[in-house]
Design an enzyme around this catalytic site. Structure first.
Site, PDB file in Angstrom:
ATOM      1  N   TYR A  27       8.142  -6.015   9.938  1.00 52.13           N
ATOM      2  CA  TYR A  27       6.767  -5.926   9.446  1.00 52.13           C
ATOM      3  C   TYR A  27       6.475  -7.065   8.463  1.00 52.13           C
ATOM      4  CZ  TYR A  27       2.646  -4.014   7.079  1.00 52.13           C
ATOM      5  OH  TYR A  27       1.393  -3.841   6.530  1.00 52.13           O
ATOM      6  N   SER A  75      -1.259  -7.803   4.317  1.00 46.33           N
ATOM      7  CA  SER A  75      -0.525  -6.894   3.442  1.00 46.33           C
ATOM      8  C   SER A  75       0.127  -7.705   2.347  1.00 46.33           C
ATOM      9  CB  SER A  75       0.541  -6.128   4.234  1.00 46.33           C
ATOM     10  OG  SER A  75       1.452  -5.475   3.361  1.00 46.33           O
TER      11      SER A  75
END
Length: 334
Positions: free
Chosen positions: A212, A199
């Site tokens: 995250y 990501s």
């Protein structure tokens, strides 16, 4: 000399007049160039599309979280390309459903029936058995696509240590342990390709994504180190950093359309699973080491993080204050 000169002139005059007659009007030049360019681009895309299939044919490709939107799209692309798939997921029913969708209309002379393996990164004690099972499928691994991910949006103080560890298991320890497991097979053959579908938050932290972003930063660092360490064995490591995935665009029952190189418009509202899957296929075929799928704003933020970090920190902090103020506003009738 005079006679030969006059003969030359008389011989070339008709030729010049013919060339002038054959010359296109100036207004036709631009449309003709456009048509030629379009034809060349069409031929180029067809050649690339053909090569993308031929390059993965007979390759053993392992896909984690194959039952997700991106995983399904990847499975369809690589299966049509003739790859020997090992599909991993946490649900046996969903894996069987994916197996049926891939094999129902497939030509057995052109494709291979996928192998199915249960893989749950939240159960780290089972990874060793999973690696052995993956190796038993075909005896080797040519391409490992680490696609698994767990997302979380919450303030730092509200996230428990148990949840932190669970996210780290799925986003970092799981992919890194699986990569370590298949490395001996790749090193012995001195070839292989490991792809981390990461990501952009592995390179740029965003508020309320602490666990995250931390797990994605850790994964990015691990695979960057791994890339340098295994290059001498002919093993390639790639990372693909994307903005959020637009899961609403996922249509498992629909065939995967050919996706062009993603434009800024396609990335504004997140990355469609089909676009990301096509980028994964291109990354494998072109052996690219790092790919960024993001519209201009995150790209600018990455440069600001490196060049003007204090300015970026101030902008991000102001955004958090604005969002907190908006949450305090209670709608009412006037």
């Amino acid at each position: 000399m005079e006679v030969s000169g006059s003969i030359a002139v008389t011989l070339t005059d008709p030729l010049l007049s013919q060339l002038q007659a054959m010359a296109l009007p100036s207004v036709m030049v631009l449309p003709l160039l456009i048509v030629i360019a379009a034809g060349i681009y069409y031929i180029y895309t067809e050649v690339i599309h053909f090569m993308s299939k031929s390059l993965v044919r007979n390759k053993v490709v392992v896909i984690t979280d194959a039952v997700s939107g991106v995983g399904r799209e990847c499975a369809q692309l690589f299966h049509k390309g003739g790859a020997r798939l090992v599909l991993c997921g946490t649900s046996w029913d969903k894996l069987e459903s994916l197996y049926d969708s891939l094999t129902s209309d497939a030509d057995p002379r052109e494709t291979f029936a996928p192998k199915l393996v249960i893989l749950d990164f939240s159960d780290m004690d089972s990874i060793e058995e999973v690696v052995a099972e993956v190796g038993d499928c075909y005896g080797c691994v040519d391409v490992l696509i680490c696609n698994s991910s767990m997302k979380l949006k919450a303030p730092v103080q509200s996230v428990s240590l148990e949840l932190d560890r669970n996210i780290m298991d799925i986003n970092y320890f799981g992919p890194s342990t699986l990569a370590k497991g298949v490395l001996p097979m790749m090193i012995s053959r001195r070839s292989g390709h490991i792809v981390l579908v990461n990501s952009i938050q592995g390179r740029l932290a965003v508020p309320f994504r602490s666990s995250y972003a931390a797990s994605k930063h850790a994964a990015q660092a691990f695979f960057d180190c791994l890339r340098a360490e295994v290059e001498e064995y002919g093993i390639l490591v790639s990372t693909i950093s994307h903005t959020f995935i637009n899961a609403s665009a996922t249509m498992p029952s629909a065939p995967t359309p050919p996706a062009p190189t993603p434009s800024d418009h396609q990335l504004t509202h997140g990355v469609r699973p089909s676009v990301l899957a096509n980028e994964i296929m291109r990354t494998v075929n072109r052996k690219r080491k790092e790919v960024l799928l993001a519209h201009p704003i995150p790209r600018v933020a990455l440069y600001l993080r490196s060049l003007f970090p204090s300015f970026l920190f101030a902008v991000v902090a102001a955004g958090v204050k604005d969002s907190a103020l908006a949450d305090q506003i209670i709608p009412h009738d006037i």
